[in-house]
Design a protein around this motif. Structure first.
Motif, PDB file in Angstrom:
ATOM      1  N   ALA A  12      -7.954  -7.504  -0.898  1.00 22.81           N
ATOM      2  CA  ALA A  12      -6.977  -6.307  -2.142  1.00 22.81           C
ATOM      3  C   ALA A  12      -8.487  -5.801  -2.886  1.00 22.81           C
ATOM      4  O   ALA A  12      -9.442  -6.053  -3.183  1.00 22.81           O
ATOM      5  N   GLY A  13      -7.828  -4.121  -3.113  1.00 26.67           N
ATOM      6  CA  GLY A  13      -9.106  -3.792  -4.322  1.00 26.67           C
ATOM      7  C   GLY A  13     -10.285  -3.330  -3.525  1.00 26.67           C
ATOM      8  O   GLY A  13     -11.424  -3.259  -4.360  1.00 26.67           O
ATOM      9  N   ILE A 267       1.450   0.393  -4.976  1.00 30.13           N
ATOM     10  CA  ILE A 267      -0.107  -0.586  -4.828  1.00 30.13           C
ATOM     11  C   ILE A 267      -0.328  -1.769  -6.586  1.00 30.13           C
ATOM     12  O   ILE A 267      -1.533  -2.261  -5.777  1.00 30.13           O
ATOM     13  N   GLU A 268       0.195  -1.506  -7.049  1.00 31.05           N
ATOM     14  CA  GLU A 268       0.010  -2.388  -8.793  1.00 31.05           C
ATOM     15  C   GLU A 268       0.292  -3.605  -7.909  1.00 31.05           C
ATOM     16  O   GLU A 268       0.115  -4.784  -8.490  1.00 31.05           O
ATOM     17  N   THR A 271      -1.451  -5.408  -5.053  1.00 29.93           N
ATOM     18  CA  THR A 271      -2.720  -6.402  -6.237  1.00 29.93           C
ATOM     19  C   THR A 271      -2.818  -7.295  -6.227  1.00 29.93           C
ATOM     20  O   THR A 271      -3.206  -7.860  -6.975  1.00 29.93           O
ATOM     21  N   ALA A 272      -1.787  -6.939  -7.980  1.00 29.21           N
ATOM     22  CA  ALA A 272      -1.391  -8.222  -8.388  1.00 29.21           C
ATOM     23  C   ALA A 272      -0.642  -9.344  -7.708  1.00 29.21           C
ATOM     24  O   ALA A 272      -0.889 -10.770  -8.313  1.00 29.21           O
ATOM     25  N   PRO A 274      -0.964 -10.127  -3.475  1.00 33.44           N
ATOM     26  CA  PRO A 274      -1.050  -9.676  -2.776  1.00 33.44           C
ATOM     27  C   PRO A 274       0.175 -10.146  -1.531  1.00 33.44           C
ATOM     28  O   PRO A 274       0.683 -11.462  -2.049  1.00 33.44           O
ATOM     29  N   LEU A 280      -4.769  -5.102   1.227  1.00 36.40           N
ATOM     30  CA  LEU A 280      -4.013  -3.833   0.813  1.00 36.40           C
ATOM     31  C   LEU A 280      -5.733  -3.115   1.010  1.00 36.40           C
ATOM     32  O   LEU A 280      -6.118  -3.823   0.282  1.00 36.40           O
ATOM     33  N   THR A 281      -6.276  -1.916   1.372  1.00 34.20           N
ATOM     34  CA  THR A 281      -7.447  -1.593   1.564  1.00 34.20           C
ATOM     35  C   THR A 281      -7.321   0.206   0.342  1.00 34.20           C
ATOM     36  O   THR A 281      -6.745   0.739   0.663  1.00 34.20           O
ATOM     37  N   GLU A 282      -8.796  -0.017  -0.621  1.00 37.70           N
ATOM     38  CA  GLU A 282      -8.743   0.630  -1.260  1.00 37.70           C
ATOM     39  C   GLU A 282      -9.747   1.447  -0.557  1.00 37.70           C
ATOM     40  O   GLU A 282     -10.757   0.666  -0.091  1.00 37.70           O
ATOM     41  N   THR A 326      -4.702   4.122  -9.759  1.00 40.41           N
ATOM     42  CA  THR A 326      -4.520   4.546  -8.266  1.00 40.41           C
ATOM     43  C   THR A 326      -4.816   6.528  -9.437  1.00 40.41           C
ATOM     44  O   THR A 326      -5.992   7.561  -7.946  1.00 40.41           O
ATOM     45  N   TYR A 503      -5.162   4.550  -0.715  1.00 37.15           N
ATOM     46  CA  TYR A 503      -4.622   3.600  -0.386  1.00 37.15           C
ATOM     47  C   TYR A 503      -4.175   3.398   1.450  1.00 37.15           C
ATOM     48  O   TYR A 503      -3.305   4.271   1.295  1.00 37.15           O
TER      49      TYR A 503
END
Length: 534
Positions: A12-13, A267-268, A271-272, A274, A280-282, A326, A503
């Motif tokens: 993540a992130g 996305i939030e 991220t918080a 998973p 999740l890829t940023e 984002t 993302y």
């Protein structure tokens, strides 16, 4: 479909791609099972938009994402960015010192997907066709600097330009310069419907219902000769009405990859907290959002009105309350991640200031409240757009200086109406055609700009844009770009709002995700695989 057998920790992130794949090897799988990608992009053929996949007409990220897989271009931007490299060509170069003559040699054995051979005449036909059709909805402005096209042999094509243009190799890497088959494309009119015939890495087929693509299928093109290495043999692209429906499809295993456009709250949450077996890829993004003004309309024609809007808009509130982590406030057409960026709007207007906005209107003799409607598209940039425009409306109306309404429309109706000049003020987004500051300036300010906007600044068009393009070393054009950004802040034909990140969420047994969406927002299906990328 989603593979259940492999469960790995979630990533993540991720701020930038860090895995390195062997670009020199073709590790595509013979497995007939497709990698399935979800999108909220809608592909619709209507009376107003009859040719959504014709490269002479298409000019939105969703359509280009289809064309990118199925059409071949002379050049392409390599993985990770940088200067364009040959794709359908073996080599291209400027053959003069003024960057006005660009020569390309074609690869041997180039064929269309149906087996027909490709020569330099096909390249000439494809690009001349775009110029001849001259669709105001398309990206023809990218090619308008071409004077003549010469084909000395079957394998050689030479572009003679009207003025020097160091960015021309980038333009030849965009789908508008895709090579099409003269047997299936008319040289003088658009190809209606959803047919695509090219020589790209994939053959394309569409499942259509009620004039709308519901599933696009990309199958490895056995005739493909080019620089790209495929890591799969088949990809499906499925359209969903919104991000929530797309998210459910990922959770259920109906799709393997969730790309454009994820909602900020998704996305939030991911991220918080998973999710098991989903990563999740940023990735870095070059997307911007902005308001545009029809400066021929009585209300928007008054510069003080546009400047007052610029004085009142609170970008920070929009970014934080609508888009969260984002998005970031943007104070120039050129985003902060591109060389030559300046904070021109902040330098001129500073923080939101009602008193300054009121003075601008009073000094110009503009009666308040100023009334107009802001238009936006409901289905093209994600559902958060509606919330963004409600906030913009509140920011302007709470000043007492404006009385603004908002109105949304589907992209298939919004874009033609905007091009016809039916909107006084409207919101749009921009993914660059190529990562150069020129592509954040010329599409909005040059002649034949893609907005079909009436605003014209002679110094920008006749002096500063040509001056910037003459610099082969792009950093040498910084001064010209700085001046153009200041002119935009003064005249406000467009008002930049924010720039975004990108993302992708995917089943964690799908590899290559970190390379499958480039900074311009383009999906690169050939990067996706089901084995490790090494």
């Amino acid at each position: 479909m989603k593979r259940k057998s492999l469960v790995l920790p979630v990533v993540a992130g991720l701020l930038a791609p860090v895995l390195v794949a062997c670009g020199g090897s073709d590790s595509s799988s013979d497995d007939a099972e497709a990698i399935v990608v979800g999108t909220t992009d809608q592909f619709t053929a209507t009376k107003e938009s009859p040719a959504p996949l014709d490269p002479a007409f298409a000019y939105d990220t969703g359509s280009w994402n289809i064309l990118r897989q199925s059409l071949q271009t002379l050049m392409h931007v390599p993985r990770g960015g940088g200067a364009p490299v040959p794709e359908a060509a073996t080599g291209c170069r400027f053959s003069d010192n003024q960057n006005e003559s660009y020569r390309c040699e074609l690869r041997d054995g180039l064929k269309f997907a149906d087996g027909g051979e490709i020569t330099s005449e096909d390249v000439k036909f494809s690009i001349q066709r775009v110029l001849d059709i001259n669709s105001e909805a398309g990206a023809v402005g990218l090619l308008k600097n071409i004077d003549t096209i010469e084909t000395p042999s079957d394998s050689e094509v030479i572009f003679h330009l009207k003025t020097p243009d160091a960015t021309f190799p980038y333009k030849l890497s965009t789908p508008i310069a895709g090579i099409v088959d003269s047997e299936t494309y008319d040289g003088k009119k658009l190809r209606e419907g959803f047919g695509v015939n090219g020589s790209g890495p994939y053959k394309f087929d569409a499942e259509v219902k009620d004039g709308r693509i519901v599933k696009a299928v990309f199958t490895k093109n056995a005739s493909y000769e080019g620089d790209l290495k495929l890591r799969n043999s088949k990809v499906e692209l499925r359209s969903y009405p919104d991000a929530a429906a797309m998210g459910k499809a990922l959770d259920s295993g109906e799709i393997d990859v969730m790309a454009r456009t994820m909602a900020p709250d998704q996305i939030e949450k991911m991220t918080a907290k998973p999710k098991d077996s989903i990563a999740l890829t940023e990735m870095p993004g070059l997307e911007i959002r902005y308001l545009a003004f029809d400066t021929d309309e009585p209300i928007a024609k008054e510069k003080a009105v546009r400047q007052a809007v610029a004085s009142l808009v609170n970008r920070g509130q929009i970014a934080s309350e609508v888009y969260g982590a984002t998005a970031e406030p943007l104070y120039s057409l050129i985003p902060a991640t591109i060389t030559a960026h300046t904070n021109s709007f902040f330098n001129k207007y500073g923080e939101p200031n009602r008193a300054e906005a009121a003075k601008l209107l009073e000094d110009a003799g503009v009666q308040t409240p100023v009334k107009f409607t802001m238009h936006y598209t409901t289905d093209h940039y994600g559902e958060a757009t509606a919330k963004e425009f409600e906030m913009l409306k509140e920011q302007l109306n709470s000043s007492g200086l404006f009385q603004v309404d908002t109105k949304g429309a589907e992209w298939a109706k919004f874009r033609p109406a905007q091009t016809r000049g039916e909107y006084t003020v409207y919101g749009m987004g921009w993914f660059p055609d190529f990562p150069d500051p020129d592509n954040y300036i010329a599409p909005f300010l040059d002649e034949d700009n893609f907005l079909n906007a009436p605003y014209a600044n002679e110094k920008v068009i006749k002096e500063l844009i040509p001056q910037s393009r003459s610099e082969a070393e792009r950093s040498a054009a910084t001064k010209s770009f700085a001046e153009m950004q200041d002119i935009v802040a003064e005249d406000v034909p467009v008002l930049p709002l924010w720039q975004g990140k990108q993302y992708v969420a995917a089943a964690d047994d799908i590899s290559g995700v970190e390379w499958a969406l480039n900074p311009s927002g383009e999906l690169l299906f050939w990067e996706l695989g089901t084995g490790s990328a090494v």
